[in-house]
Design a protein around this motif. Sequence first.
Motif, PDB file in Angstrom:
ATOM      1  N   SER A   1       7.495   4.923   2.209  1.00 48.77           N
ATOM      2  CA  SER A   1       6.233   4.689   1.512  1.00 48.77           C
ATOM      3  C   SER A   1       6.158   5.655   0.345  1.00 48.77           C
ATOM      4  O   SER A   1       6.804   6.706   0.336  1.00 48.77           O
ATOM      5  CB  SER A   1       5.034   4.879   2.442  1.00 48.77           C
ATOM      6  OG  SER A   1       4.946   6.214   2.906  1.00 48.77           O
TER       7      SER A   1
ATOM      8  N   ASP B   1       8.950   2.163  -6.497  1.00 42.63           N
ATOM      9  CA  ASP B   1       7.921   1.357  -7.151  1.00 42.63           C
ATOM     10  C   ASP B   1       8.500   0.348  -8.136  1.00 42.63           C
ATOM     11  O   ASP B   1       7.747  -0.400  -8.764  1.00 42.63           O
ATOM     12  CB  ASP B   1       6.932   2.264  -7.894  1.00 42.63           C
ATOM     13  CG  ASP B   1       6.136   3.148  -6.957  1.00 42.63           C
ATOM     14  OD1 ASP B   1       5.948   2.760  -5.793  1.00 42.63           O
ATOM     15  OD2 ASP B   1       5.705   4.239  -7.390  1.00 42.63           O
TER      16      ASP B   1
ATOM     17  N   ARG C   1       1.753   3.660   0.162  1.00 38.32           N
ATOM     18  CA  ARG C   1       1.992   2.217   0.120  1.00 38.32           C
ATOM     19  C   ARG C   1       3.375   1.897   0.674  1.00 38.32           C
ATOM     20  O   ARG C   1       4.387   2.469   0.228  1.00 38.32           O
ATOM     21  CB  ARG C   1       1.872   1.699  -1.310  1.00 38.32           C
ATOM     22  CG  ARG C   1       0.494   1.909  -1.926  1.00 38.32           C
ATOM     23  CD  ARG C   1       0.430   1.366  -3.330  1.00 38.32           C
ATOM     24  NE  ARG C   1       0.642  -0.079  -3.359  1.00 38.32           N
ATOM     25  CZ  ARG C   1       0.744  -0.789  -4.488  1.00 38.32           C
ATOM     26  NH1 ARG C   1       0.680  -0.169  -5.662  1.00 38.32           N
ATOM     27  NH2 ARG C   1       0.917  -2.087  -4.435  1.00 38.32           N
TER      28      ARG C   1
END
Length: 218
Positions: free
Chosen positions: A143, A192, A147
């Motif tokens: 994460s 990301d 997230r």
Amino acid sequence: MTARRLERLAHPRFGVVILAAGASSRMGKSKLVLPWRKTSVLGHLIEQWQQEHQIAVVHAAGDQAIGAELDRLNFPRTNRIMNTQPERGMLSSIQCAAAWAGWNRGLTHWAIVLGDQPHLRRETLGKLIEFAASHPDKICQPSRGGRPRHPVVFPKVIFERLKESRDETLNQFLQNNASSVALRELDDPGLDLDLDTPADYQEALRHFRGDLESGGAP
């Protein structure tokens, strides 16, 4: 984490599923055959995970570009899994892998690897594997900023459950099994990034080169 440490933790109990059945429609060509370092995106992913016990690549039926690249890489045909319905989405490829009879006996965990994350740091992958080794009954995910990200590591009992799942997406499956999910917070900006468009590809290359210059290359 050293390569030797990564190998000791992972071998011989981890299998790896590289997902290569996507259409790459926004990229305009198969993202997995794009150049990456001295090979392709697909070649780099295989190199990243080659210390694992067994690697299988899930590809769409009739995908000549992926087939040709796997041939160029001398990737064994016996470890190629065909998805005849890739239009059903990513979960369909994972289900093909979960139902595949070619996995070596004795595997206890499977890492589900997206075909668009060649820029992840080796340290990130090593920490995820170490985390999964210390949480053997959990679905383990990296994460960032709280997230959940990919790759996802499944223990055997849950991986086998995937092939009969009626969920429509992997996220839905994970939400329905939230009590079995464990997250490992990692500070890797590459978590990301997705390689969906040509601009994404260039950004991932810049990220990768930055890691090379700082000594943290994947």
